[in-house]
Every structure is written in C-alpha cells, then in structure tokens.
Design an enzyme around this catalytic site. Structure first.
Site, PDB file in Angstrom:
ATOM      1  N   SER A 163       0.856  -1.188   0.000  1.00  0.00           N
ATOM      2  CA  SER A 163       0.000   0.000   0.000  1.00  0.00           C
ATOM      3  C   SER A 163       0.887   1.231   0.000  1.00  0.00           C
ATOM      4  O   SER A 163       2.035   1.190   0.473  1.00  0.00           O
ATOM      5  CB  SER A 163      -0.896   0.017   1.244  1.00  0.00           C
ATOM      6  OG  SER A 163      -1.542   1.276   1.395  1.00  0.00           O
ATOM      7  N   TYR A 176      -1.950  -0.628  10.540  1.00  0.00           N
ATOM      8  CA  TYR A 176      -2.035  -0.939   9.110  1.00  0.00           C
ATOM      9  C   TYR A 176      -0.797  -0.447   8.366  1.00  0.00           C
ATOM     10  O   TYR A 176      -0.186  -1.201   7.599  1.00  0.00           O
ATOM     11  CB  TYR A 176      -3.284  -0.287   8.525  1.00  0.00           C
ATOM     12  CG  TYR A 176      -3.432  -0.491   7.031  1.00  0.00           C
ATOM     13  CD1 TYR A 176      -3.868  -1.707   6.516  1.00  0.00           C
ATOM     14  CD2 TYR A 176      -3.133   0.538   6.134  1.00  0.00           C
ATOM     15  CE1 TYR A 176      -4.001  -1.896   5.140  1.00  0.00           C
ATOM     16  CE2 TYR A 176      -3.270   0.349   4.764  1.00  0.00           C
ATOM     17  CZ  TYR A 176      -3.703  -0.862   4.272  1.00  0.00           C
ATOM     18  OH  TYR A 176      -3.829  -1.041   2.918  1.00  0.00           O
TER      19      TYR A 176
END
Length: 271
Positions: A163, A176
């Site tokens: 990501s 995350y």
C-alpha cells in the site's frame, strides 16, 4: 470514463491482454470480494485457472459461481475453484497450494491479497489489533509465499498487496501502515531469496482506490476533499486501474522485474 461525483472515476475494463497468461494457474487469497474478486475475474477472463481462497468460504463459493456463470460463453476462459483459508495458518496455505496442484497440475501465479484495515489512535491500539494485523497482513504474506514457492517452477511469479501507506502516514492507521511497510520490505527479501529458484516476487502499492476499504473517505466530503488534494491526478483510482498493473507483474512482460514495489496511487506518494 464517466465521473459520477468529484474525485470518483469509474473506468471501463482495460483492454490490455497478456496471451502468455492463458492456461496458467493462479492462487489468490482474499478472493471472495473486493480486489481479490476483481483479480480472479480478470485472470479467469484471460484464460487463467484460478483457485480463490478466502476465510469466508460461502462468499468465495458465491464469487466462484458468479464468475463461472459470467464466463460460461467465453471461449478459453479459465476455471474458478473456491476453497477456504485462514492466511494466519501456514499449514492451511500449504493445503491451498496442494489443492491447486491436485486440481490443475501446478501453480504459476500467486497473489497474496488477503488483508485487514484496522483503525485506532496509536496510543489506543489494543494488543489484539496489532497482533491480528501483523498476523494477517504480514505473516499471511510470508506463509503464502512459502506455500507458493514449495510448488512453483522457475518462471513463476508472486505478487503481494502492499500500500502507499507503507511510505505515507495515515492518522489512526499505525497498525495498518506498519504492516504494509513490512510487506514492502518482505517482498524485497523474498525476491532476493526466491530468485535462486527462478521465482519473481513483486508488490503493488495502491493509493486511494474506489473500494469498500475507502468507503469511509468517500462518505466524508471534507475527508474526500483532503484526500483529493493529496493526489496529483485529483481523483480516486478505480479497481480496474489496479488490475492492469497486476496483470503486468504476473506476465512475461515483467519477466526481468523482481523485488519491485509498484505504486499505483495517482502520484500521492510524492505529495
């Protein structure tokens, strides 16, 4: 392309094709919904046999049935097989690899897509959240790669889902972000070691893409405006715009590409 509201762009399926993918066998974790289901659809449509593995077996079976029905009249479409997996379980991932070999004879492609997107201020992250995030987002990638490599031949390819959060801070997403940073570096480590086996390992690092995972920002106009200001292209990406780069990394077009983290983020990592 048609714009439904500021910042959200729907794109038609990409016309890109990679004939070399036809007849190959892919495993995709987290394929029951979201991007995993999009990857399964794109690969099957291009003649790749897909083993879709998901924690939610009922959802995975529904997705497999839907894709099979959609491709019923498509000449040369690949089969889609559903199975269950908890990516935190290394033995379970190994069983998925063995199922693929039993059903189709080999595994050529593996997409480590399963992941979670937890939220909490750094000071309040509970033990359960950080443990689950690292177990699913990082250990799940490692175990998937281990399972894949155990049955793959030289020329095979693994793609992990990282990501843009691996290099950009998102408030309230420390668990995350740190997990995706780990995925990015793990990808580089795997590429070096699995290169000895002739297996390529790369990752895709999406930015803001129009999926369920970004619904929180799309439903919050101020947050959406702030997000768009941080994207040089000033719009969210569409799922199809992740599919194209994924097909590239899996294909022979990228046969000399390994250890690369391909950002698909509209340029947001630079702002």
């Amino acid at each position: 392309m048609t714009t439904e509201h500021p910042g959200r762009v729907e794109s038609t399926p990409m016309v890109v094709d990679h004939p070399d993918l036809r007849g190959k066998v892919a495993v995709i974790t987290g394929a029951g919904r979201g991007m995993g289901a999009r990857f399964a659809a794109a690969l099957a449509r291009r003649g790749v046999h897909v083993v879709g593995a998901d924690l939610d077996l009922a959802q995975m079976e529904e997705t497999a049935a839907t894709l099979t029905a959609e491709n019923a009249d498509a000449e040369g479409a690949g089969q889609v097989v559903a199975t269950a997996v908890d990516v935190r379980d290394r033995d379970a991932q190994q069983r998925v690899a063995e199922l693929a070999v039993e059903r189709f004879g080999r595994v050529d492609l593996w997409i480590n897509n399963a992941g979670i997107f937890p939220e909490a201020p750094a000071a309040d992250i509970p033990v359960s959240q950080i443990q689950a995030t690292l177990a699913i987002n990082v250990e799940g990638v490692l175990y998937g790669a281990q399972a894949a490599a155990s049955v793959m031949a030289p020329g095979a390819a693994i793609v992990n889902m990282a990501s843009v959060a691996a290099v950009r801070v998102r408030r309230g997403r420390a668990a995350y972000c740190s997990s995706k940073a780990a995925v990015a570096h793990l990808t580089e480590c795997l590429a070096v070691e699995y290169g000895d086996l002739g297996i390529r390992v790369n990752a895709i690092a999406p930015g803001f893409v129009d999926t369920e995972m970004t619904r929180w920002v799309q439903d919050d106009p101020p947050a959406l405006a702030k997000a768009l200001d941080s994207i040089p292209l000033h719009r969210l990406g569409s799922p199809e715009e992740i599919v194209g780069p994924m097909l590239f990394l899996l294909s022979d077009s990228a046969r000399y590409v390994t250890g690369h983290i391909l950002a698909v983020d509209g340029g947001s990592r630079h702002v």
